[in-house]
Scaffold this active site. Structure first.
Site, PDB file in Angstrom:
ATOM      1  N   ASP A   1     -16.373  22.373   4.826  1.00 12.70           N
ATOM      2  CA  ASP A   1     -16.148  20.933   4.779  1.00 12.70           C
ATOM      3  C   ASP A   1     -15.714  20.585   3.349  1.00 12.70           C
ATOM      4  OD1 ASP A   1     -15.920  18.288   5.407  1.00 12.70           O
ATOM      5  OD2 ASP A   1     -17.868  18.110   6.364  1.00 12.70           O
ATOM      6  N   TRP A   2     -15.411  19.330   3.129  1.00 12.26           N
ATOM      7  CA  TRP A   2     -14.846  18.887   1.853  1.00 12.26           C
ATOM      8  C   TRP A   2     -15.788  19.253   0.685  1.00 12.26           C
ATOM      9  CZ3 TRP A   2     -10.187  16.218   0.953  1.00 12.26           C
ATOM     10  CH2 TRP A   2     -10.035  15.689  -0.328  1.00 12.26           C
TER      11      TRP A   2
END
Ligand code: BGC
Length: 745
Positions: free
Chosen positions: A276-277
Site C-alpha cells: 500500500d502507499w
C-alpha cells in the site's frame, strides 16, 4: 509510418492476436527472454510504482526504471507515458497504470457496503464490468479493488468500502468484482486487472481507528479474515495489495508467514503483490525494522513484489544484493510476476488498448445498471404503512441536507466521478412532480449534514404543515466515511436529531431516507419516523432509484450486510458471535431503570449484556423489509445424516404472499452445537435472491459441501467435525425455524 498508422498497426496486430490466444508457455518464454536482457537496474525499476505527478516520471520511464504509474487518468497523458515506455526505453516494456476504481469510474455505483446490501452478486459483477470498461477506455489497466476487509466496526471509515461483517459475503462479492473487472480474458481491451486488498486484517483495527493495531487469534485470522482472499484468488485475481496495519506485531507488508507461506506456498498465488502507499517504509514507523533498508529486506523476504510510492527498493536492493542478503533469483521472481501480468494484460502486444472501440463514459446502459444496483442496495428498515407513497399524496415536503447533494451521494473513494453527472432525489422528484402535478416544498434545513444550526425553521414548519407527507433526506456527507475518516460517535451528525423531532411534531406521514457510508445509530429518532429507507451512498443514479422505491414502482429488496448497533458503546456487535457461558435474553436483561436503590450485588443469574443498552442490536445482519410479504415453507433437510466431505442439501419453498412483485433474499445459516473450539451461534452458508410475482411460488435447493462448515481446530488443522448441527432457512440472521442435521464419522 506516422504515429497514427503505427498505432493502427499495433491495434490490428493486437486484434489478430486476441483471436489466437497465446499458450501460457509462449508468454512464459517471452517473459524469460526479456528477463535475460534486463540489467539489475531495469529489473529493480519494474518493482517501482510512482504517482502520476512525480517530477521525474518521464525520465524514469525513458531510462526503463519504472514498472507502474498510479493516478494518471488522463488518456492523452497515459498515451504519452506508454509511448515513452514502449518506444523510448531500451527494452520497450509497457507500464501498469493503476487507479482506485472502487465503485465505478465515471458512472458511480453505490458504495461497496451498499452493493453488498443487494445480496446480488450478478449485479455486482456487472457493475465491475462497467467500471472496468470505463476505466480501460481512459488507459487504466489495473484497479486497486476489491477491498474485502471483513470488519465488525462501523466507526471505521473504510467500512463503506467493504462488503460488511461476514466473510462469505466479502468472498462472494469480492470474487464477483474480480470476474467483472477481469472477464474471461485479461488481454481483451475492455478488461483490467483486479487487486484484492488489504492483505490482511485491515478491517480489524483497534477501536475502528484507521491503520491501527490488529490483534487477532490465529484461528480467527484463518477462519474469518483469509477465506475471502482465497475466494478472490480462486476467481483469478491478478494481484493483491498488502495492508498498512500490523497483525499480531508484524506489519502486513513484511509478513513472511502471511505472504510467503500462506499466499505463495499454501495457495500457490503467482500474481503480483503490491504494497500500500508507503506501507513498506512504514515498517520503520511501526517499530519493526530499524531502517528503510531493513524494511526492503523484510518485504523482499516476504515476496512483496512492487513498492507503491516509497523508494526503499530502488535505493537499497542493489546494496542488499551485493551484500548477498537478497538473491538475484528473488528479484527475478518478483520481476517475472510483474512482466507476466503485463503479458496477461496484452500490453506487450498492444500498449494502447484504450485507442480501440469503447462506448462513451456514462453510456445509457451503464446508467441503467447503476440505477438497478442503487435500487437493490436500499434496505427498508421500518415501514408503518407510509411507503410507498399513495396516489392521494399530492403535496410533499422534501427536507434535509442530502436531498440535493450531488457530490455526497456518490460516497467515498470517488476519484473520477463528477457531481454534475449525479441525479439527485430532488431532481427526480421535481421531474415526477412536473409529470404528475405534484407539489414539492424543498428545504435543505442544514447546510451540511454535520451543521449544528437548522436554517429557516419557521418556513420549514409552514411547508411541513401544508404537505400531505414528508420525505427527510438525512445521514452523512461522503467525507464522514472513507480512509482515515473514522468516528467515535456514529449518531446522526449535527442538528439532525432535532430536525427529525421538530418535523415529527407536525404529525405528518414521515419517511426518512438515510444516506451514509456506515451504519449510523439513530435509535433516538426512530420512533418519530413512519418509514426508514437506508440508501448508503447510492451513486450517480441515486435519485431516480430512490424515487422509484418511494413511489412503489419497485419494492426495496436489500438486506443488511452488517449489524446496526443501538449505541456506539455496544461495538463490536455482529451476528456470528459466540454463545458465551451466560448468554442474555429478554428475561435476564437487568434494565438500568429497574434497579432499586442500594440494590445488593448478586452473583447468580447474571448474563452478558449492558444494563443500559441490553444485548441486542437495533437491526440484525440479514434484515430488510419489503412492500410485499413472503413465506418460507417446506424447509426439508434432505441429508439429515451425512459424512464430512458430502453435500448438505436443504430444500424450501418461497411464496410471495403480498400484493406486488418483489424479491426476497433467503439465507441459510448453520450452527455446530459442540466443537473442539466453541462455534458461533450462527454462520451464513448460502443465500439466494428470488424475485416473485404476487401469489407466485418457487422451490429452491441449497447445496453446500460440508467442508464449507469447517474451521481451524486447536491444533490449527482445518476440520469439519462430526456432531449435531442446527440449521435455519430464513430471511434474516435472527429468524427462521430451527432444524438439525448430523455429521457422522
Ligand atoms: C489506500 C489504498 C489505495 C492507495 C492508492 C492508500 O491510501 O489504503 O487502498 O489503493 O492509497 O490510492
Amino acid at each position: 509510418m506516422n504515429k497514427y498508422t503505427k498505432i493502427l498497426a499495433v491495434v490490428l496486430v493486437a486484434a489478430l492476436k486476441a483471436c489466437t490466444p497465446q499458450p501460457q508457455s509462449t508468454a512464459d518464454a517471452r517473459v524469460e527472454a526479456l528477463l535475460k536482457q534486463m540489467t539489475l537496474e531495469e529489473k529493480i525499476g519494474q518493482l517501482m510504482q510512482k504517482n502520476g505527478d512525480h517530477p521525474q516520471l518521464h525520465d524514469l520511464i525513458r531510462a526503463g526504471k519504472l514498472g507502474s504509474v498510479l493516478n494518471e487518468p488522463n488518456p492523452e497523458k497515459v498515451y504519452e507515458l506508454q509511448r515513452l515506455a514502449v518506444e523510448e526505453s531500451r527494452l520497450g516494456i509497457p507500464l501498469l497504470i493503476g487507479r482506485d476504481v472502487i465503485h465505478g469510474f465515471r458512472t458511480i455505483f453505490p458504495i461497496p457496503l451498499g452493493q453488498a446490501a443487494s445480496w446480488n452478486p450478478a449485479l455486482v459483477e456487472e457493475g465491475a464490468r462497467i467500471a472496468a470498461l470505463e476505466a480501460a477506455s481512459q488507459g487504466i489497466n489495473w484497479s486497486f479493488a476489491p477491498m474485502i476487509d471483513v470488519t465488525r466496526d462501523p466507526r471505521w471509515g473504510r467500512i463503506a468500502e467493504s462488503y460488511g461483517e461476514d466473510h462469505l459475503l466479502n468472498g462472494i462479492f469480492g470474487a464477483a468484482t474480480v470476474r467483472g473487472f477481469q472477464g474471461s480474458d485479461l488481454a481483451a481491451p475492455h478488461t483490467i486487472a483486479a487487486c484484492v486488498k488489504h492483505y490482511a486484517a485491515y478491517g480489524w483495527a483497534e477501536g475502528g481507528r484507521d491503520y491501527n493495531t490488529v490483534s487477532i487469534p490465529e484461528n480467527e485470522l484463518h477462519d474469518i479474515i483469509l477465506p475471502p482472499f482465497k475466494m478472490c484468488i480462486d476467481a483469478g485475481a491478478a494481484s493483491v495489495m498488502t495492508a498498512f496495519n500490523e497483525i499480531n506485531g508484524i506489519p502486513a507488508t513484511g509478513h513472511i508467514p502471511l505472504l510467503r507461506d500462506v499466499l505463495r506456498h499454501q495457495w500457490g498465488f503467482e500474481g503480483v503483490v503490491l504494497s500500500d502507499w508507503e506501507s513498506l517504509t512504514q515498517m520503520v514507523t511501526h517499530g519493526f525494522t530499524p531502517s528503510n533498508k531493513e524494511a526492503a529486506y523484510m518485504a523482499m523476504q516476504a515476496t512483496m513484489d512492487m513498492e507503491m510510492a516509497s523508494t526503499a527498493y530502488e535505493t537499497y536492493l542493489p546494496e542488499l544484493i551485493s551484500e548477498g542478503r537478497i538473491s538475484i533469483k528473488q528479484i527475478d521472481d518478483a520481476v517475472r510476476r510483474i512482466l507476466r501480468m503485463k503479458f496477461d494484460l496484452g500490453l506487450f502486444d498492444n500498449p494502447y488498448p484504450f485507442l480501440g472501440d469503447f462506448p462513451p463514459l456514462l453510456a445509457p446502459d451503464h446508467l441503467a445498471a447503476a440505477k438497478q444496483m442503487a435500487m437493490e442496495s436500499v434496505v427498508l428498515l421500518k415501514n408503518e404503512g407510509v411507503l410507498p407513497l399513495s396516489t392521494g399524496i399530492r403535496r410533499i415536503a422534501v427536507i434535509g441536507p442530502l436531498a440535493d447533494a450531488p457530490h455526497d451521494q456518490m460516497g467515498t473513494w470517488v476519484f473520477d466521478g463528477k457531481k454534475e453527472n449525479s441525479v439527485t432525489p430532488l431532481q427526480s422528484l421535481r421531474e415526477l412532480a412536473a409529470e404528475q402535478g405534484l407539489e414539492i416544498y424543498y428545504h435543505r434545513a442544514l447546510e451540511l449534514s454535520r451543521s449544528r444550526q437548522i436554517t429557516n425553521l419557521p418556513a420549514i414548519m409552514r411547508d411541513v404543515q401544508r404537505a400531505d407527507a414528508v420525505l427527510l433526506f438525512i445521514g452523512e456527507e461522503s467525507i464522514l466515511s472513507g480512509e482515515s475518516h473514522c468516528l467515535a460517535n456514529i449518531d446522526l451528525p449535527g442538528a439532525q436529531e432535532e430536525l427529525v423531532q421538530r418535523i415529527a411534531a407536525a404529525g405528518k406521514p414521515t419517511a426518512a431516507i438515510i444516506m451514509a457510508g456506515r451504519p449510523v445509530t439513530f435509535e433516538k429518532v426512530e420512533p418519530y419516523l413512519g418509514a426508514v429507507l437506508y440508501a448508503w451512498h447510492p451513486g450517480t443514479m441515486g435519485g431516480p432509484a430512490l424515487v422509484d422505491l418511494i413511489f412503489g414502482k419497485a419494492s426495496p429488496s436489500g438486506k443488511l450486510p452488517v449489524t446496526f448497533p443501538r449505541h456506539v458503546g455496544q461495538i463490536p456487535m455482529y451476528y456470528n458471535h459466540k454463545n458465551t457461558g451466560k448468554p442474555a435474553s429478554d428475561q435476564t436483561w437487568e434494565r438500568l431503570d429497574d434497579i432499586p436503590a442500594e440494590a445488593p450485588q448478586l452473583s447468580i443469574g447474571n448474563t452478558s449484556h449492558y444494563l443500559d443498552y441490553g444485548f441486542e442490536p437495533m437491526y440484525p445482519f440479514g434484515y430488510g423489509l419489503s412492500y410485499s410479504s413472503f413465506q418460507i415453507s417446506n424447509v426439508t433437510v434432505e441429508t439429515p445424516r451425512l459424512k464430512a466431505g458430502e453435500n448438505l442439501r436443504v430444500s424450501f419453498t418461497l411464496t410471495n404472499t403480498g400484493q406486488m412483485e418483489a424479491a426476497e433474499v433467503v439465507q441459510l445459516y448453520t450452527r455446530q452445537l459442540f466443537g473442539s473450539r466453541t462455534r458461533p451461534v450462527r454462520e451464513l452458508r448460502a443465500f439466494e435472491k428470488i424475485t416473485l410475482a404476487p401469489g407466485q411460488q418457487q422451490q429452491h435447493v441449497f447445496e453446500i459441501n460440508t467442508r464449507e462448515l469447517g474451521f481451524h481446530n486447536p491444533d490449527m488443522v482445518f476440520v469439519t467435525e462430526p456432531g449435531t448441527y442446527h440449521l435455519w432457512v430464513s430471511n434474516c440472521s435472527q429468524s427462521g425455524t430451527q432444524q438439525s442435521f448430523e455429521i457422522i464419522r
